[in-house]
Write a protein that holds these residues in place. Sequence first.
Motif, short mmCIF file in Angstrom:
data_model
loop_
_atom_site.label_atom_id
_atom_site.label_comp_id
_atom_site.label_asym_id
_atom_site.label_seq_id
_atom_site.Cartn_x
_atom_site.Cartn_y
_atom_site.Cartn_z
N GLU A 184 1.00 -1.27 -0.19
CA GLU A 184 -0.30 0.17 0.48
C GLU A 184 0.96 1.31 0.25
N PHE A 185 2.23 1.39 0.81
CA PHE A 185 3.06 2.09 0.68
C PHE A 185 3.80 2.93 -0.69
N ILE A 186 4.00 1.31 -1.37
CA ILE A 186 3.72 1.44 -2.63
C ILE A 186 3.06 2.28 -4.17
N LYS A 187 1.75 1.58 -3.97
CA LYS A 187 0.91 2.03 -4.45
C LYS A 187 0.34 3.48 -3.51
N GLU A 188 0.81 4.66 -2.57
CA GLU A 188 0.42 6.09 -2.18
C GLU A 188 2.07 6.14 -2.94
N ASN A 189 2.96 5.95 -3.10
CA ASN A 189 3.74 6.92 -3.51
C ASN A 189 3.80 6.59 -5.26
N ASP A 190 2.84 6.37 -5.83
CA ASP A 190 2.48 5.73 -6.94
C ASP A 190 3.42 5.67 -8.34
N ILE A 191 3.90 4.19 -7.86
CA ILE A 191 5.13 3.57 -7.98
C ILE A 191 4.08 2.38 -8.25
N ASP A 192 5.13 1.95 -10.09
CA ASP A 192 4.79 1.73 -11.03
C ASP A 192 5.13 0.21 -10.70
N VAL A 193 6.58 0.36 -10.54
CA VAL A 193 7.54 -1.26 -10.74
C VAL A 193 8.23 -0.87 -9.49
N VAL A 194 8.71 -2.84 -9.09
CA VAL A 194 9.80 -3.12 -8.28
C VAL A 194 10.37 -3.22 -8.26
N ILE A 195 11.99 -3.05 -7.45
CA ILE A 195 12.46 -4.20 -8.47
C ILE A 195 13.46 -4.56 -6.97
N THR A 196 13.66 -5.62 -6.85
CA THR A 196 14.19 -5.91 -4.94
C THR A 196 15.47 -7.47 -5.17
#
Length: 124
Positions: A50-62
């Motif tokens: 949800e934190f990622i969504k709230e920050n308008d991030i489209d892609v996560v790399i980890t």
Amino acid sequence: MKIAVTTEKDVICGHFGHAKNFTVFTVAGGEIISKYELNPEGNHCSSMPEFIKENDIDVVITAGMGQGAVDSLKEKGIKSFSGAEGNPEEAVQKYIDGRLGDAGANCIGHAFEHENEDGKVCKH
């Protein structure tokens, strides 16, 4: 497009749900146009998508990610890539070029540790 990479001391590291830092790259026209640091502010496993969504991030790399995170990000329309190591900017460029691999859900617990290609110990 915004791409968030879990980072520690300028290398890709960590378990997504326990990330202490994200380097966020803004990409337009197939090029990286800016980057900034994003502190997850106490978010962890269950709240991180949800934190990622709230920050308008489209892609996560980890480096590491569990199945719950993979599923939750996907439900929110966010692409995820795990198994990445090394330089965050190079990983983002691989994503842009369509060359970034994905290990999928590669963490079943939170005790996985390995040495990355830069010789630094990475825990996730």
